[in-house]
Motif scaffolding. Structure first.
Motif, PDB file in Angstrom:
ATOM      1  N   GLN A   1      36.189  89.678  61.881  1.00  0.00           N
ATOM      2  CA  GLN A   1      37.130  90.729  61.508  1.00  0.00           C
ATOM      3  C   GLN A   1      37.710  90.472  60.120  1.00  0.00           C
ATOM      4  O   GLN A   1      37.902  91.413  59.330  1.00  0.00           O
ATOM      5  CB  GLN A   1      38.230  90.858  62.568  1.00  0.00           C
ATOM      6  CG  GLN A   1      37.743  91.406  63.890  1.00  0.00           C
ATOM      7  CD  GLN A   1      37.060  92.757  63.762  1.00  0.00           C
ATOM      8  OE1 GLN A   1      37.508  93.645  63.050  1.00  0.00           O
ATOM      9  NE2 GLN A   1      35.927  92.907  64.454  1.00  0.00           N
ATOM     10  N   ALA A   2      37.980  89.209  59.801  1.00  0.00           N
ATOM     11  CA  ALA A   2      38.467  88.865  58.460  1.00  0.00           C
ATOM     12  C   ALA A   2      37.406  89.211  57.411  1.00  0.00           C
ATOM     13  O   ALA A   2      37.731  89.715  56.324  1.00  0.00           O
ATOM     14  CB  ALA A   2      38.837  87.390  58.392  1.00  0.00           C
ATOM     15  N   HIS A   3      36.148  88.956  57.734  1.00  0.00           N
ATOM     16  CA  HIS A   3      35.051  89.304  56.833  1.00  0.00           C
ATOM     17  C   HIS A   3      35.037  90.819  56.579  1.00  0.00           C
ATOM     18  O   HIS A   3      34.889  91.261  55.439  1.00  0.00           O
ATOM     19  CB  HIS A   3      33.714  88.853  57.431  1.00  0.00           C
ATOM     20  CG  HIS A   3      32.531  89.508  56.809  1.00  0.00           C
ATOM     21  ND1 HIS A   3      32.109  89.213  55.531  1.00  0.00           N
ATOM     22  CD2 HIS A   3      31.684  90.467  57.280  1.00  0.00           C
ATOM     23  CE1 HIS A   3      31.053  89.961  55.242  1.00  0.00           C
ATOM     24  NE2 HIS A   3      30.779  90.721  56.291  1.00  0.00           N
ATOM     25  N   LEU A   4      35.200  91.592  57.645  1.00  0.00           N
ATOM     26  CA  LEU A   4      35.164  93.054  57.509  1.00  0.00           C
ATOM     27  C   LEU A   4      36.271  93.600  56.624  1.00  0.00           C
ATOM     28  O   LEU A   4      36.114  94.657  56.015  1.00  0.00           O
ATOM     29  CB  LEU A   4      35.230  93.717  58.891  1.00  0.00           C
ATOM     30  CG  LEU A   4      34.019  93.507  59.801  1.00  0.00           C
ATOM     31  CD1 LEU A   4      34.260  94.180  61.145  1.00  0.00           C
ATOM     32  CD2 LEU A   4      32.742  94.016  59.152  1.00  0.00           C
ATOM     33  N   THR A   5      37.383  92.898  56.552  1.00  0.00           N
ATOM     34  CA  THR A   5      38.511  93.375  55.752  1.00  0.00           C
ATOM     35  C   THR A   5      38.629  92.670  54.399  1.00  0.00           C
ATOM     36  O   THR A   5      39.600  92.908  53.675  1.00  0.00           O
ATOM     37  CB  THR A   5      39.834  93.214  56.537  1.00  0.00           C
ATOM     38  OG1 THR A   5      40.038  91.829  56.838  1.00  0.00           O
ATOM     39  CG2 THR A   5      39.810  94.046  57.823  1.00  0.00           C
ATOM     40  N   ALA A   6      37.651  91.852  54.044  1.00  0.00           N
ATOM     41  CA  ALA A   6      37.676  91.174  52.741  1.00  0.00           C
ATOM     42  C   ALA A   6      37.685  92.224  51.629  1.00  0.00           C
ATOM     43  O   ALA A   6      37.022  93.266  51.740  1.00  0.00           O
ATOM     44  CB  ALA A   6      36.467  90.259  52.598  1.00  0.00           C
TER      45      ALA A   6
END
Length: 97
Positions: free
Chosen positions: A64-69
């Protein structure tokens, strides 16, 4: 549990060099993410315009953190007109126990 996926797309004819530049630049950034365990970029041997990206994240939170980078959306916006699909085709994978 790790979050593992395969992302696939096909570079449009004539866009191969630009797609390669974009995905390699993006890969360098993703590999620096705290929760990224793998981001391996491949082309299909029999069809070098076909890209397969093998991605592994520590867990769902890391994914999820990757998706919001902050660099993800600009990458996808720049990539979209250079590929045959509307967007990368994602296949989520589970390990065989």
């Amino acid at each position: 549990m790790n979050k593992t996926l395969l992302a696939e797309f096909t570079a449009r004819d004539g866009a191969e060099d630009e797609v390669a530049r974009l995905i390699l630049e993006y890969a360098r950034k993703v590999r620096e993410e705290d929760g990224n365990l793998a981001f391996d970029v491949y082309t299909k041997a029999s069809s070098p315009r076909s890209y397969w990206i093998f991605e592994v994240y520590r867990d769902e939170d890391a994914f999820q953190a990757h998706l919001t980078a902050p660099y993800g959306a600009p990458f996808n916006t720049e990539l979209a007109p250079l590929i045959e699909e509307d967007a990368s085709v994602l296949t989520f994978l589970d390990p065989v126990a």
